[in-house]
Motif scaffolding. Structure first.
Motif, mmCIF file in Angstrom:
data_model
loop_
_atom_site.group_PDB
_atom_site.id
_atom_site.type_symbol
_atom_site.label_atom_id
_atom_site.label_comp_id
_atom_site.label_asym_id
_atom_site.label_seq_id
_atom_site.Cartn_x
_atom_site.Cartn_y
_atom_site.Cartn_z
ATOM 1 N N VAL A 176 -108.322 36.595 16.426
ATOM 2 C CA VAL A 176 -109.546 37.271 17.256
ATOM 3 C C VAL A 176 -108.965 38.629 16.397
ATOM 4 O O VAL A 176 -108.323 39.995 16.750
ATOM 5 C CB VAL A 176 -108.116 37.693 18.943
ATOM 6 N N LEU A 177 -110.575 39.306 17.077
ATOM 7 C CA LEU A 177 -111.114 40.602 15.987
ATOM 8 C C LEU A 177 -111.244 41.445 16.977
ATOM 9 O O LEU A 177 -112.035 40.852 18.274
ATOM 10 C CB LEU A 177 -111.862 40.330 15.659
ATOM 11 N N ASN A 216 -115.934 43.293 22.044
ATOM 12 C CA ASN A 216 -116.339 45.165 21.617
ATOM 13 C C ASN A 216 -115.613 45.693 22.501
ATOM 14 O O ASN A 216 -114.962 45.769 23.655
ATOM 15 C CB ASN A 216 -117.729 44.267 21.880
ATOM 16 N N LEU A 217 -115.165 47.057 21.943
ATOM 17 C CA LEU A 217 -114.748 47.456 22.912
ATOM 18 C C LEU A 217 -114.851 48.435 23.338
ATOM 19 O O LEU A 217 -114.983 48.769 24.754
ATOM 20 C CB LEU A 217 -115.220 49.329 21.957
ATOM 21 N N HIS A 223 -117.076 38.259 23.391
ATOM 22 C CA HIS A 223 -117.031 38.876 24.644
ATOM 23 C C HIS A 223 -117.352 40.303 24.298
ATOM 24 O O HIS A 223 -116.972 41.101 22.983
ATOM 25 C CB HIS A 223 -115.588 39.151 25.486
ATOM 26 N N ILE A 224 -118.502 41.031 25.300
ATOM 27 C CA ILE A 224 -118.469 42.312 24.922
ATOM 28 C C ILE A 224 -118.884 42.871 26.635
ATOM 29 O O ILE A 224 -119.354 42.378 27.428
ATOM 30 C CB ILE A 224 -120.190 42.957 24.405
ATOM 31 N N PRO A 225 -118.194 43.842 26.632
ATOM 32 C CA PRO A 225 -118.280 44.437 28.102
ATOM 33 C C PRO A 225 -119.997 44.625 28.987
ATOM 34 O O PRO A 225 -120.777 45.283 27.466
ATOM 35 C CB PRO A 225 -117.523 46.587 27.945
ATOM 36 N N GLU A 267 -109.483 42.216 30.174
ATOM 37 C CA GLU A 267 -108.009 42.918 30.114
ATOM 38 C C GLU A 267 -107.917 41.063 29.914
ATOM 39 O O GLU A 267 -106.223 40.646 29.495
ATOM 40 C CB GLU A 267 -107.026 43.045 31.040
ATOM 41 N N GLU A 268 -107.792 40.850 31.344
ATOM 42 C CA GLU A 268 -106.737 39.410 31.401
ATOM 43 C C GLU A 268 -107.776 38.268 30.135
ATOM 44 O O GLU A 268 -107.071 37.774 30.099
ATOM 45 C CB GLU A 268 -107.663 38.757 32.289
ATOM 46 N N GLN A 269 -109.630 38.623 30.334
ATOM 47 C CA GLN A 269 -109.387 37.440 28.753
ATOM 48 C C GLN A 269 -109.018 37.998 27.418
ATOM 49 O O GLN A 269 -108.502 37.190 26.578
ATOM 50 C CB GLN A 269 -111.221 37.570 28.966
ATOM 51 N N ILE A 270 -108.695 39.677 27.329
ATOM 52 C CA ILE A 270 -107.695 39.558 26.153
ATOM 53 C C ILE A 270 -106.327 39.216 25.935
ATOM 54 O O ILE A 270 -105.848 37.982 24.518
ATOM 55 C CB ILE A 270 -107.481 41.068 26.178
#
Ligand code: F6R
Length: 244
Positions: free
Chosen positions: A31-32, A65-66, A100-102, A119-122
């Protein structure tokens, strides 16, 4: 501290490649956490080269992504979705469902719920193994501008004036830069198992000094990285120039 950002980027790409390969050998996902902006472009180019020329596979990679501007359509010139596709994802074998990207198109009344789900996906992915960060001149990581606390989570934030000035050329004028963004929080970032922060050039030297040598404070959110047990700060000579 590397002589230049070229050598530093190649070394960090190597490090990421090793982690991805090691995980694949163990039959595990990697996970990056990924950043956009000018800083990681050479790193991403090198990862693409390792994929194309050395067969490095990203089939076992999940990415988060952040941040993303808000609002922002994914096909806009300045969107981080577009950035990531152009510099990285379109050239790799990463599965699109693992990216995943916001989402800069979420209706405002659903943003809080979207951030909770991010957050849950992370968490569901097992947490971030390695988080790549840049740093803004305001001391932001992700888009956690001054005032962001150490326990802040993924949320909608207001961009600092300096950040909008720095983004002005990408948007053909500061007035076109969105005023807000969705960003992982400082607390979200600090949960990554390993963090690699990159900074290049003399323009970052002052904030790098504050991040490394200053007391942890909401005024320079990057100072909270000092509280993380496993952080690497990767600099070129110019960005390191003001360190004591
Ligand atoms: C981008 C991000 C930001 C940038 C920072 C530095 O996803 O989270 O924190 O890393 O603004 O931007 P550059 O690399 O363009 O100097």
């Amino acid at each position: 501290i590397y002589a230049d950002s070229e050598r530093a980027s190649v070394a960090v790409a190597q490090q990421i490649a090793e982690l991805v390969r090691q995980r694949a050998a163990e039959g595990r996902m990697c996970v990056l956490g990924l950043a956009t902006g000018s800083t990681p472009t050479r790193l991403y180019e090198e990862l693409v080269r390792l994929h194309q020329q050395q067969g490095l596979s990203f089939r076992n990679v999940i990415s988060f992504n952040l941040d993303e501007y808000y609002p922002m359509a994914p096909d806009s010139l300045q969107s981080y979705v577009r950035f990531m596709r152009e510099y990285l994802f379109d050239h790799l074998d990463i599965e699109s469902e693992n990216i995943h990207i916001p989402d800069g198109t979420v209706p405002q009344e659903q943003v809080v719920e979207f951030c909770r789900q991010y957050e849950e996906q992370i968490q569901q992915a097992g947490g971030i193994d390695l988080q790549v960060l840049g740093i803004g001149r305001t001391g932001h990581i992700g888009f956690n501008e001054p005032g962001s606390g150490a326990t802040s989570r993924t949320r909608l934030i207001t961009l600092d004036h300096i950040t909008r000035t720095d983004a002005a050329s990408d948007f053909y004028g500061e007035e076109n830069v969105p005023r807000r963004a969705i960003t992982m929080g400082v607390g979200t970032i600090l949960e990554a198992r390993h963090i690699v922060l990159l900074a290049w050039g003399e323009g970052k030297a002052a904030v790098v000094k504050r991040m490394v040598e200053g007391d942890p404070t909401d005024s320079v959110p990057a100072t909270y990285l000092q509280q993380h047990p496993h952080v690497q700060v990767v600099l070129d000579e110019a960005a390191s120039a003001e360190l004591t």
